[in-house]
Design a protein around this motif. Sequence first.
Motif, PDB file in Angstrom:
ATOM      1  N   UNK A 174       0.837  -1.211   0.000  1.00  0.00           N
ATOM      2  CA  UNK A 174       0.000   0.000   0.000  1.00  0.00           C
ATOM      3  C   UNK A 174       0.868   1.255   0.000  1.00  0.00           C
ATOM      4  N   UNK A 175       0.374   2.282  -0.698  1.00  0.00           N
ATOM      5  CA  UNK A 175       1.010   3.603  -0.695  1.00  0.00           C
ATOM      6  C   UNK A 175       0.303   4.449   0.349  1.00  0.00           C
ATOM      7  N   UNK A 176       1.087   4.996   1.286  1.00  0.00           N
ATOM      8  CA  UNK A 176       0.526   5.642   2.474  1.00  0.00           C
ATOM      9  C   UNK A 176       0.967   7.095   2.557  1.00  0.00           C
ATOM     10  N   UNK A 232       3.461  16.266  -8.047  1.00  0.00           N
ATOM     11  CA  UNK A 232       4.398  15.346  -7.389  1.00  0.00           C
ATOM     12  C   UNK A 232       3.679  14.086  -6.932  1.00  0.00           C
ATOM     13  N   UNK A 233       2.515  14.263  -6.325  1.00  0.00           N
ATOM     14  CA  UNK A 233       1.730  13.113  -5.853  1.00  0.00           C
ATOM     15  C   UNK A 233       1.296  12.239  -7.024  1.00  0.00           C
ATOM     16  N   UNK A 234       0.880  12.860  -8.104  1.00  0.00           N
ATOM     17  CA  UNK A 234       0.435  12.107  -9.287  1.00  0.00           C
ATOM     18  C   UNK A 234       1.562  11.205  -9.788  1.00  0.00           C
ATOM     19  N   UNK A 235       2.793  11.732  -9.849  1.00  0.00           N
ATOM     20  CA  UNK A 235       3.926  10.940 -10.319  1.00  0.00           C
ATOM     21  C   UNK A 235       4.268   9.817  -9.329  1.00  0.00           C
ATOM     22  N   UNK A 241      -3.307   8.039  -6.709  1.00  0.00           N
ATOM     23  CA  UNK A 241      -3.494   8.557  -5.365  1.00  0.00           C
ATOM     24  C   UNK A 241      -3.019   7.547  -4.324  1.00  0.00           C
ATOM     25  N   UNK A 242      -3.111   7.922  -3.069  1.00  0.00           N
ATOM     26  CA  UNK A 242      -2.661   7.072  -1.965  1.00  0.00           C
ATOM     27  C   UNK A 242      -3.750   6.083  -1.570  1.00  0.00           C
ATOM     28  N   UNK A 261      -6.537  13.383  -2.790  1.00  0.00           N
ATOM     29  CA  UNK A 261      -5.301  12.600  -2.904  1.00  0.00           C
ATOM     30  C   UNK A 261      -5.542  11.104  -2.708  1.00  0.00           C
ATOM     31  N   UNK A 262      -6.739  10.725  -2.287  1.00  0.00           N
ATOM     32  CA  UNK A 262      -7.037   9.336  -1.955  1.00  0.00           C
ATOM     33  C   UNK A 262      -7.397   8.532  -3.198  1.00  0.00           C
TER      34      UNK A 262
END
Length: 352
Positions: A174-176, A232-235, A241-242, A261-262
């Motif tokens: 998982x990405x947190x 940055x989050x998109x990349x 998303x997280x 962002x989720x």
Amino acid sequence: MKALFITSIGDPEKKTMGTIDMKEVPIPEPGPEEVRIKIAYASICGSDPHTLRGELGPMRPRILSRLPIRTGHEISGVIDAVGEVAAANGFKVGDRVTANYSKPCGTCYWCHTGREGLCKQAKASADGMAEYVSWHMSQVYKIPENVTLRQACMTEPMTIALNAVQTAQVSFGKKVAIFGGGGIGLMALQLARHAGASKIVVFELAESRQKMALDLGADAVLNPNDPNVSETIRKMTNGLGFDCIIDSSGASSAAQSTLDMLAPDGNVVFFAMYKPDFDLKVNLFSQMYLQQKHIHGMYTSSDCFPKTIEMLPLVNLDAIAEKEYSLDEYKAAFDDAVSGKYAKVIFRVAGE
């Protein structure tokens, strides 16, 4: 004995601050079901500055009516007196312990269904910034030999971090994202890694906390005010998303940004003390229906103490407790806690 009291609280509208004072009070005698703990360490909770500022919402009138009140609920120490029933239940003088400030009633619907954190009759023990306390045996937990008393005073906030990681359903791959690099956020960072997270990003404004988050294992630390943060989050997340977001910041702006962002089918957990009049804006069609995102609230974590105690040796708590003061230095300690510069401020009362 020495004990700290909140003697006044501030006014959020006027941005005034309350006061803390030290008083001499009698050493408590334990009842039959109680143990008396000689306090070794007591840590300052993130909620304490909220109390001093008077940011209490509907609880404000009740707190005002009770002033002056004792304070402190994150403790560790050594048992130095035991009631007869507590002794029969295995507690003895010399036991090294930590404790849960909340004592659920044990008889209501919520207690009977294993959700003690929702108990409306729970009694709170908030007198831990003192030389001694007498708490009910059901609140007290022995700590392992490989855990120091300094580390153990942070057990209660770590139960919150552990509960948040569980509630966010962090697991392998998982990405947190964790909002806020304070004490609980930094504990959640380390617990999320143990739970199998493949990428952990901490959002934090303070440079000192940014560095600590990286030192404690974050893959990246982002400034939430960076104009390029969305890209940055998109990349980082391949545009998805997280999977899991834990908001320990208490900031309304941070809370509002989390749903964007989720990832679809992701989980976000809110447990900080937000402004009482803050309402989270949610698009039920796009975010809840089409993307089935999951929003979780979280209060106390009474049922997490046994698991948390087992995890204490695996989390770097010494680094999180950045500042340490004697009880006599309470004014400087609370100034540092209110400033927000440090992840955790603790009192060394009797020490190891």
